[in-house]
Design an enzyme around this catalytic site. Structure first.
Site, mmCIF file in Angstrom:
data_model
loop_
_atom_site.group_PDB
_atom_site.id
_atom_site.type_symbol
_atom_site.label_atom_id
_atom_site.label_comp_id
_atom_site.label_asym_id
_atom_site.label_seq_id
_atom_site.Cartn_x
_atom_site.Cartn_y
_atom_site.Cartn_z
ATOM 1 N N GLU A 61 4.452 4.474 -13.847
ATOM 2 C CA GLU A 61 2.925 3.657 -13.589
ATOM 3 C C GLU A 61 2.300 4.217 -12.298
ATOM 4 O O GLU A 61 2.956 4.505 -11.290
ATOM 5 C CB GLU A 61 3.750 2.308 -13.248
ATOM 6 C CG GLU A 61 2.286 1.352 -13.087
ATOM 7 C CD GLU A 61 2.858 -0.116 -12.870
ATOM 8 O OE1 GLU A 61 1.727 -1.075 -12.633
ATOM 9 O OE2 GLU A 61 4.120 -0.302 -12.762
ATOM 10 N N GLU A 86 1.304 0.819 -2.541
ATOM 11 C CA GLU A 86 2.376 0.436 -3.282
ATOM 12 C C GLU A 86 3.092 1.735 -3.375
ATOM 13 O O GLU A 86 4.567 1.780 -3.622
ATOM 14 C CB GLU A 86 2.536 -0.122 -4.320
ATOM 15 C CG GLU A 86 1.553 -1.878 -4.315
ATOM 16 C CD GLU A 86 1.587 -2.479 -5.412
ATOM 17 O OE1 GLU A 86 2.423 -2.193 -6.451
ATOM 18 O OE2 GLU A 86 0.694 -3.427 -5.606
ATOM 19 N N ASP A 133 -2.284 0.610 -15.338
ATOM 20 C CA ASP A 133 -2.468 -0.958 -14.668
ATOM 21 C C ASP A 133 -4.083 -1.025 -14.465
ATOM 22 O O ASP A 133 -4.424 -0.439 -13.514
ATOM 23 C CB ASP A 133 -1.666 -1.151 -13.867
ATOM 24 C CG ASP A 133 -1.651 -2.686 -13.317
ATOM 25 O OD1 ASP A 133 -2.629 -3.232 -13.019
ATOM 26 O OD2 ASP A 133 -0.261 -2.986 -12.997
ATOM 27 N N HIS A 158 -0.571 -2.345 -18.467
ATOM 28 C CA HIS A 158 -0.835 -3.555 -17.915
ATOM 29 C C HIS A 158 -2.217 -3.756 -17.733
ATOM 30 O O HIS A 158 -3.090 -3.153 -17.262
ATOM 31 C CB HIS A 158 -0.327 -3.362 -16.600
ATOM 32 C CG HIS A 158 1.040 -3.673 -16.500
ATOM 33 N ND1 HIS A 158 2.077 -3.192 -15.230
ATOM 34 C CD2 HIS A 158 2.213 -4.135 -17.097
ATOM 35 C CE1 HIS A 158 3.160 -3.424 -15.135
ATOM 36 N NE2 HIS A 158 3.241 -3.961 -16.606
ATOM 37 N N ARG A 208 -5.580 -10.512 -9.702
ATOM 38 C CA ARG A 208 -4.290 -10.929 -10.252
ATOM 39 C C ARG A 208 -4.313 -12.271 -10.891
ATOM 40 O O ARG A 208 -3.200 -12.824 -11.376
ATOM 41 C CB ARG A 208 -3.272 -10.624 -9.533
ATOM 42 C CG ARG A 208 -2.902 -9.246 -8.795
ATOM 43 C CD ARG A 208 -1.912 -8.931 -8.499
ATOM 44 N NE ARG A 208 -1.422 -7.581 -8.017
ATOM 45 C CZ ARG A 208 -0.680 -6.838 -8.580
ATOM 46 N NH1 ARG A 208 -0.094 -6.887 -9.678
ATOM 47 N NH2 ARG A 208 -0.512 -5.684 -7.894
ATOM 48 N N GLU A 219 -0.145 -8.734 -16.729
ATOM 49 C CA GLU A 219 0.734 -8.775 -15.399
ATOM 50 C C GLU A 219 -0.360 -9.558 -14.490
ATOM 51 O O GLU A 219 -1.584 -9.329 -14.306
ATOM 52 C CB GLU A 219 0.716 -7.580 -15.102
ATOM 53 C CG GLU A 219 1.499 -7.495 -13.582
ATOM 54 C CD GLU A 219 1.867 -6.121 -13.013
ATOM 55 O OE1 GLU A 219 3.244 -5.936 -13.114
ATOM 56 O OE2 GLU A 219 1.051 -5.487 -12.669
#
Length: 191
Positions: free
Chosen positions: A48, A54, A81, A107, A113, A142
């Site tokens: 990913e 992150e 994603d 994703h 989100r 997600e």
């Protein structure tokens, strides 16, 4: 074939600097070893691309393609994603096209989100890009919210209450994704 996906190449967390060449080489070596083992178990790995808050190893589709080239194993694919692409990619549609047949996992998410279609991500373009490359892999939703329990909420700074009813959220996401995917594939057939 089974799929193992996500941040398989680094720990989840904010780093103070870009990955060093030595760190990248180590990640490539470990993923290469893991890929060889996984292949014997009929397992595909999908790495990913996550935002810079992150991880410091793979942040973009181009970074994923470069990493895959270095690993050089045919059971290792990219995982994109929509949320992370919204942060890191200059053109998320082109990023999907760049991955092409080496895209193994997606994703689908929103910029905040939460509920799909209520943020700033242009899902129409992204689903059209997936249809254009004839993507056949998993499409998963997600989302994160402060109503979730566990340390992941804090790690991801998902403090906002984007939703409270998980059943309503997933029902909405499924309908939205089905609609977008059907429209994108229909358009591809017409052109």
């Amino acid at each position: 074939v089974r799929v193992v996906k996500g941040l398989l190449y680094s720990k989840l967390g904010r780093y103070e600097a870009p990955v060093s060449e030595k760190g990248r080489e180590n990640a490539v070596r470990v993923v290469k070893e893991l890929a060889k083992y996984a292949k014997g178990k009929n397992v595909t790995l999908c790495l990913e691309a996550c935002n810079r808050y992150e991880t410091n190893v793979i942040n973009t589709a181009r970074g994923a393609m470069d990493f895959l080239d270095r690993v050089g194993e045919d059971n290792v694919f990219a995982h994109v994603d929509f949320y992370h692409m919204n942060i890191e990619e200059q053109d998320a549609e082109q990023a999907i096209r760049l991955c092409g047949e080496r895209l193994g996992y997606v994703h689908v998410g929103e910029s905040h989100r939460g509920y799909l279609g209520t943020g700033s991500i242009d899902h129409v373009r992204l689903f059209r890009a997936l249809a254009a490359i004839d993507y056949k892999g998993p499409l998963t939703f997600e989302s994160f919210s402060s109503v979730m329990s566990g340390s992941l909420v804090s790690t991801l700074a998902a403090w906002g209450e984007q939703w409270t009813d998980s059943e309503d959220l997933i029902t909405s996401a499924r309908q939205y994704m089905d609609s977008q995917w059907t429209a994108a594939r229909r358009l591809r057939k017409q052109t």
